[in-house]
Design an enzyme around this catalytic site. Sequence first.
Site: not given
Ligand code: GAR
Length: 221
Positions: A113, A115, A179
């Site tokens: 995952n 985060h 990042q």
């Molecule tokens: C990302 O920023 C990821 O770190 C976060 O959701 C976003 C998805 O962006 N994940 C969480 O918060 C998990 N707890 P994306 O759909 O553009 O990859």
Amino acid sequence: MNQTNSPINVVVLISGSGSNLQALIDGQQDGSLPINICAVISNKPNVKGLDRAEKYGIAHSVINHKTFDSREAFDAALQAKIDSHTPELVVLAGFMRILTPAFTQHYAGKMLNIHPSLLPKYQGLHTHQRAIEAGDDFHGVTVHFVTAELDGGPNIIQAKVTITPTDTADTLAKKVQQQEHVIYPLAVKWFAEGNLTLEKNHVVLNGKTLDSAGYQLEKII
Ligand code: GAR
């Protein structure tokens, strides 16, 4: 490299935009990542990440959690769908669901995952705003193995960003996402090449056990 020296099958779970999915697709396309993304599954219909999968001819489907009576029933359906693709790795890329212990146990050591915080700080939602309100100097992002604890499994890699006085949750999120697109492909590459494992709840990279913060990307933006 992994034992067969061939790309590993990866299933990616999404709930939204899929920019991290895109970073992995790009790595597969340019040959830097020895992976075959065999399926993308979303718990939400009509999200941009599904369009990205479509564009690259990757199998994609929706399992809408709203159509299930319980968390257990949703996870069972999701597990059956994932396993029909026989992946060696499951990647949660913005997959915004709390998972049951039975589900996370099924993929122990095989599910990652990402985060947007320097875990163990700020599990859950609104991480950027919380870091600003706490007056932190740094914020960042963590890739970790998934366990039953929400946003809480053993850390693999972290990247830090500096919080400046003018940062808002939005500007900080943009810095963090830059990042994210560096460290997620890196962690997936380590795993795909057989250099990253979870052993007795400790992360082992290139034969060395990492400390609890995980590998620290040196460059701080
Ligand atoms: C990302 O920023 C990821 O770190 C976060 O959701 C976003 C998805 O962006 N994940 C969480 O918060 C998990 N707890 P994306 O759909 O553009 O990859």
